[in-house]
Scaffold this motif. Structure first.
Motif, PDB file in Angstrom:
ATOM      1  N   HIS A  12      50.213  77.977  46.517  1.00 21.01           N
ATOM      2  CA  HIS A  12      50.845  79.214  46.044  1.00 21.01           C
ATOM      3  C   HIS A  12      51.056  79.136  44.535  1.00 21.01           C
ATOM      4  O   HIS A  12      51.580  78.163  44.016  1.00 21.01           O
ATOM      5  N   GLU A  13      50.668  80.204  43.856  1.00 25.34           N
ATOM      6  CA  GLU A  13      50.653  80.132  42.389  1.00 25.34           C
ATOM      7  C   GLU A  13      52.050  80.056  41.775  1.00 25.34           C
ATOM      8  O   GLU A  13      52.203  79.574  40.654  1.00 25.34           O
ATOM      9  N   ALA A  14      53.052  80.520  42.504  1.00 26.58           N
ATOM     10  CA  ALA A  14      54.413  80.469  41.957  1.00 26.58           C
ATOM     11  C   ALA A  14      55.309  79.615  42.848  1.00 26.58           C
ATOM     12  O   ALA A  14      56.468  79.932  43.085  1.00 26.58           O
ATOM     13  N   LEU A  15      54.748  78.503  43.309  1.00 24.82           N
ATOM     14  CA  LEU A  15      55.458  77.646  44.268  1.00 24.82           C
ATOM     15  C   LEU A  15      56.763  77.083  43.696  1.00 24.82           C
ATOM     16  O   LEU A  15      56.801  76.600  42.565  1.00 24.82           O
ATOM     17  N   ILE A  16      57.824  77.166  44.498  1.00 27.76           N
ATOM     18  CA  ILE A  16      59.062  76.418  44.217  1.00 27.76           C
ATOM     19  C   ILE A  16      59.253  75.457  45.385  1.00 27.76           C
ATOM     20  O   ILE A  16      59.672  75.858  46.474  1.00 27.76           O
ATOM     21  N   PRO A  17      58.920  74.189  45.180  1.00 32.02           N
ATOM     22  CA  PRO A  17      58.878  73.249  46.302  1.00 32.02           C
ATOM     23  C   PRO A  17      60.246  72.623  46.570  1.00 32.02           C
ATOM     24  O   PRO A  17      60.654  71.689  45.905  1.00 32.02           O
ATOM     25  N   LEU A  18      60.936  73.155  47.565  1.00 40.38           N
ATOM     26  CA  LEU A  18      62.259  72.621  47.920  1.00 40.38           C
ATOM     27  C   LEU A  18      62.197  71.923  49.276  1.00 40.38           C
ATOM     28  O   LEU A  18      63.204  71.716  49.933  1.00 40.38           O
ATOM     29  N   TRP A  19      60.989  71.548  49.684  1.00 33.20           N
ATOM     30  CA  TRP A  19      60.801  70.994  51.033  1.00 33.20           C
ATOM     31  C   TRP A  19      60.956  69.478  51.087  1.00 33.20           C
ATOM     32  O   TRP A  19      61.258  68.932  52.136  1.00 33.20           O
ATOM     33  N   ALA A  20      60.723  68.816  49.981  1.00 34.50           N
ATOM     34  CA  ALA A  20      60.786  67.346  49.991  1.00 34.50           C
ATOM     35  C   ALA A  20      62.132  66.871  49.456  1.00 34.50           C
ATOM     36  O   ALA A  20      62.864  67.614  48.827  1.00 34.50           O
ATOM     37  N   GLY A  21      62.448  65.615  49.690  1.00 35.34           N
ATOM     38  CA  GLY A  21      63.670  65.023  49.156  1.00 35.34           C
ATOM     39  C   GLY A  21      63.414  64.439  47.790  1.00 35.34           C
ATOM     40  O   GLY A  21      63.489  63.231  47.586  1.00 35.34           O
ATOM     41  N   GLU A  22      63.149  65.342  46.866  1.00 34.56           N
ATOM     42  CA  GLU A  22      62.649  64.907  45.558  1.00 34.56           C
ATOM     43  C   GLU A  22      63.097  65.906  44.519  1.00 34.56           C
ATOM     44  O   GLU A  22      63.007  67.115  44.742  1.00 34.56           O
ATOM     45  N   GLY A  23      63.556  65.428  43.381  1.00 36.04           N
ATOM     46  CA  GLY A  23      63.932  66.303  42.298  1.00 36.04           C
ATOM     47  C   GLY A  23      62.724  66.757  41.484  1.00 36.04           C
ATOM     48  O   GLY A  23      61.579  66.491  41.843  1.00 36.04           O
ATOM     49  N   ASP A  24      62.988  67.440  40.380  1.00 34.83           N
ATOM     50  CA  ASP A  24      61.903  67.972  39.559  1.00 34.83           C
ATOM     51  C   ASP A  24      61.734  67.225  38.241  1.00 34.83           C
ATOM     52  O   ASP A  24      60.917  67.612  37.419  1.00 34.83           O
ATOM     53  N   LEU A  25      62.500  66.157  38.042  1.00 31.27           N
ATOM     54  CA  LEU A  25      62.370  65.392  36.799  1.00 31.27           C
ATOM     55  C   LEU A  25      61.494  64.164  37.027  1.00 31.27           C
ATOM     56  O   LEU A  25      61.652  63.462  38.030  1.00 31.27           O
ATOM     57  N   PRO A  26      60.587  63.870  36.093  1.00 34.82           N
ATOM     58  CA  PRO A  26      59.843  62.616  36.197  1.00 34.82           C
ATOM     59  C   PRO A  26      60.761  61.432  35.878  1.00 34.82           C
ATOM     60  O   PRO A  26      61.866  61.611  35.364  1.00 34.82           O
ATOM     61  N   THR A  27      60.310  60.254  36.187  1.00 37.22           N
ATOM     62  CA  THR A  27      61.074  59.047  35.865  1.00 37.22           C
ATOM     63  C   THR A  27      61.342  59.005  34.358  1.00 37.22           C
ATOM     64  O   THR A  27      60.428  59.238  33.558  1.00 37.22           O
ATOM     65  N   PRO A  28      62.586  58.723  33.958  1.00 45.08           N
ATOM     66  CA  PRO A  28      62.881  58.702  32.522  1.00 45.08           C
ATOM     67  C   PRO A  28      62.151  57.562  31.795  1.00 45.08           C
ATOM     68  O   PRO A  28      61.851  56.528  32.377  1.00 45.08           O
ATOM     69  N   ASP A  29      61.925  57.800  30.532  1.00 46.22           N
ATOM     70  CA  ASP A  29      61.106  56.916  29.715  1.00 46.22           C
ATOM     71  C   ASP A  29      61.628  55.476  29.627  1.00 46.22           C
ATOM     72  O   ASP A  29      60.833  54.537  29.583  1.00 46.22           O
ATOM     73  N   PHE A  30      62.936  55.309  29.604  1.00 50.30           N
ATOM     74  CA  PHE A  30      63.455  53.930  29.431  1.00 50.30           C
ATOM     75  C   PHE A  30      63.051  53.053  30.608  1.00 50.30           C
ATOM     76  O   PHE A  30      62.911  51.834  30.471  1.00 50.30           O
ATOM     77  N   ILE A  31      62.815  53.651  31.755  1.00 51.45           N
ATOM     78  CA  ILE A  31      62.360  52.885  32.923  1.00 51.45           C
ATOM     79  C   ILE A  31      60.864  52.572  32.801  1.00 51.45           C
ATOM     80  O   ILE A  31      60.426  51.440  32.998  1.00 51.45           O
ATOM     81  N   ASN A  32      60.101  53.602  32.442  1.00 56.60           N
ATOM     82  CA  ASN A  32      58.659  53.390  32.279  1.00 56.60           C
ATOM     83  C   ASN A  32      58.361  52.341  31.203  1.00 56.60           C
ATOM     84  O   ASN A  32      57.426  51.544  31.341  1.00 56.60           O
ATOM     85  N   ARG A  33      59.152  52.357  30.139  1.00 54.47           N
ATOM     86  CA  ARG A  33      58.922  51.398  29.051  1.00 54.47           C
ATOM     87  C   ARG A  33      59.026  49.955  29.533  1.00 54.47           C
ATOM     88  O   ARG A  33      58.288  49.082  29.084  1.00 54.47           O
ATOM     89  N   ALA A  34      59.961  49.719  30.458  1.00 55.94           N
ATOM     90  CA  ALA A  34      60.130  48.346  30.971  1.00 55.94           C
ATOM     91  C   ALA A  34      58.892  47.902  31.748  1.00 55.94           C
ATOM     92  O   ALA A  34      58.519  46.725  31.728  1.00 55.94           O
ATOM     93  N   VAL A  35      58.250  48.840  32.435  1.00 61.52           N
ATOM     94  CA  VAL A  35      57.010  48.516  33.150  1.00 61.52           C
ATOM     95  C   VAL A  35      55.910  48.166  32.158  1.00 61.52           C
ATOM     96  O   VAL A  35      55.192  47.171  32.310  1.00 61.52           O
ATOM     97  N   LYS A  36      55.777  48.983  31.137  1.00 65.54           N
ATOM     98  CA  LYS A  36      54.712  48.756  30.153  1.00 65.54           C
ATOM     99  C   LYS A  36      54.897  47.401  29.463  1.00 65.54           C
ATOM    100  O   LYS A  36      53.927  46.669  29.247  1.00 65.54           O
ATOM    101  N   ALA A  37      56.133  47.086  29.139  1.00 67.06           N
ATOM    102  CA  ALA A  37      56.398  45.812  28.457  1.00 67.06           C
ATOM    103  C   ALA A  37      56.025  44.638  29.364  1.00 67.06           C
ATOM    104  O   ALA A  37      55.470  43.631  28.909  1.00 67.06           O
ATOM    105  N   SER A  38      56.312  44.764  30.646  1.00 63.70           N
ATOM    106  CA  SER A  38      55.982  43.686  31.580  1.00 63.70           C
ATOM    107  C   SER A  38      54.463  43.540  31.710  1.00 63.70           C
ATOM    108  O   SER A  38      53.932  42.420  31.733  1.00 63.70           O
TER     109      SER A  38
END
Lengths: 390, 390
Positions: free
Chosen positions: A30-56
């Protein structure tokens, strides 16, 4: 060739496709989908977490690692629990798993033999019962009872469901999908029943901090149980730190069963990548502000959705005590599967049909409100505009 | 409190600690450790793979994703197999899993009910039998027979082990730990037995490209089987692309059972992080040169270790046909567990005791030669210098 399916194991053949997926498949284009069906928010993982992965990764931490989890993450989990529950925890009771889902699977393997039974209040997240079934054991639903939009669990019904085959009691509080949250008194009664019958408790308190009562978190078995009670806690990084796609969770269990938990990890996925675990360490040690904003977002979403949908006069629900779902009935709607399919096709609002959550869920739909206010307001607007048509 | 362990499931209590771990614990503090005990090389994951993960994280791909794997990875797997086996593969037969280990666990769940039996040639990687046991089924070892350092599997012994309870035959070729590799004729006979008895084959050809015969890869069930034969292939990114710590693998199975495989993934770990899968895509599409260098490294290591250890005149082995282990007996050594413990404590060379690999392995030790020449030469020097002392 179709008899290939008949030749699969009975346990595998009998697994049901997730009841949410059917609606997802009907609606995700659906072109204007608002997905409220999953147990999941709409924000991606914040950068400070991703940075720790990249450093490792840059440090070359791509080899086999500790089956129980890297020591730094187990220590960080102990400190996190200490802050949240106000008492000391040993890092030795924490075991890193490949998702909260896997934590459930391993807990079932640890305490349930094939042929035995696990009592699961229902409606509930369907994956719990499915994990029990795949293991060759039997989930026994006990109803969460609904009245005027509020839910309750009755200890006499739990007791009545116990048989000589029962191995464990599952308790998810705050509950997905209902938002029902056990009081401390109820937890005491529940623990007493488990102790009296020599049963394990598998405690799923994943939504502990998504709690809308007077305390900053929901009542917990940690508040009342002894260190060596037969309780295995299952948990996940998914909801608190916007890490749903990561598949990293943890088990908290009496350290004395540590070698068994390690063996079960070894023989299922053999641990979680070290570089992912460093992301989880960052979540626990630097994630306090982000988590606070997540909880506040859910609180605002809860209020907006509940109040907005009330305007139709056709919604049966109370503001949930915990988790981040509104689980509601709609006056005049009995087939919620049909309702969810029609709703997403015609309005682009994706809800999960209550039938996906087992016995007692059939008359309800689940809406996840862990999202931005604008999107939720638009979803409510579309639902309210469409409801008079059905 | 110790009766907490008695209250665990029988399946969990009976899982054995990996027999390699004991030696690891005795030796990993050694200041000059050369760790040849695990099935792991000494190179970290190459940068072009890590970069793909970082890019995906930067795109915010941290949400729930396809349970079967992202379409791009399933397509890349189809193309990889097409190159390797010289025929067309549908992306629909590939399912991304959280490690090769999990691929085995899911394959067992898919085709084996609790109480049934799986035939596993032995010695073998212990995790195979452990996964069967945790599922409440029974692994039935059939000996790989050793003579003059060479190994063989006898079809009449496989047939004799089949009972009405048998659900599947496991075949790992090239084999960990022995290096034994099935000929195409043997695979045909094996497949014939499976067909005749209506049994599944779980085919572990993880080391297919670590093959030292005249062909560039080992003979495969893909060479002789039909699309709808009852075969589930299990595989992993670990060995080919230095991704042991990643825990990403795949299943290849008849597409008609796809929904069941998806359900089993859903109810175990619910998929593999999308950003990890992009690393795997990079491995498959940009990893050809790296893989070639890995294989060449193993070939050099195999020759150096075999020839070096021959100098003692006490080593019983032949150059293995495949995989990247030398599995050898030592004249005068019967307790290989003791031998491995003493060796690592006194010389810092870590080997895996053959007893860890089940019946038939007791008189051998396993050495992983997928490492740099200098390190292997030093390990051989230390072993050869120490052997006269025992």
């Amino acid at each position: 060739m179709s008899n290939l399916i008949e030749r699969l194991s009975a346990g595998a053949r009998n697994t049901a496709e997730s009841g949410i997926v059917e609606v997802f498949n009907a609606g995700w284009h659906h072109e204007a989908l608002i997905p409220l069906w999953a147990g999941e928010g709409d924000l991606p993982t914040p950068d400070f977490i991703n940075r720790a992965v990249k450093a490792s990764l840059d440090r070359g931490e791509t080899f086999y690692t500790y089956q129980r989890g890297i020591p730094q993450l187990r220590e960080a989990l102990a400190a996190y629990h200490q802050d949240l529950y106000g008492r000391v925890f040993s890092a030795e009771r924490f075991f890193v798993t490949g998702s909260g889902m896997q934590a459930i699977q391993l807990a079932v393997q640890a305490v349930v033999d094939p042929g035995r039974e696990v009592i699961v209040p229902s409606p509930s997240w369907p994956n719990i019962s499915a994990a029990v079934e795949i293991h060759g054991a039997r989930p026994v639903p006990v109803p969460l009872r609904e009245a005027n939009g509020g839910w309750s669990l009755h200890m006499e019904e739990i007791e009545a469901a116990i048989t000589p085959h029962t191995a464990a009691l599952f308790l998810n509080s705050p509950s997905n999908p209902t938002g029902w949250t056990a009081s401390e008194d109820l937890l005491r009664a529940f623990l007493e029943i488990a102790r009296k019958n020599g049963l394990w408790i598998i405690a799923d308190e994943i939504y502990a901090q998504y709690f809308y009562g007077e305390q900053p978190r929901s009542p917990s078995f940690y508040d009342i149980a002894d260190e060596d009670d037969q309780i295995i806690f299952v948990n996940s990084f998914s909801k608190n730190w916007a890490m749903t796609g990561w598949r990293v969770g943890w088990i908290s269990a009496p350290p004395i069963i540590g070698q068994v938990v390690e063996n079960l990890i070894q023989y299922s996925t053999s641990g979680v990548p070290a570089f992912m675990q460093w992301g989880a360490v960052a979540a626990l040690t630097e994630g306090e502000d982000f988590l606070a904003s997540q909880i506040e977002r859910a609180r605002l979403g809860r209020n907006a959705v509940f109040e907005g949908l009330q305007e139709t006069g056709r919604i049966g629900a109370k503001p949930p005590d915990g988790a981040f779902y509104l689980f509601f009935s709609i006056d005049g709607v009995t087939d919620t599967r049909r309702f969810a399919l029609d709703l997403v096709r015609e309005t682009g609002v994706g809800l999960a049909p209550g039938s996906a959550f087992g016995p007692g869920g059939e008359n309800f739909v689940r809406l996840c409100y862990a999202r931005g206010q604008d999107q939720l307001a638009e979803a409510v607007r579309r639902i309210n505009a469409w409801l008079p048509e059905i």
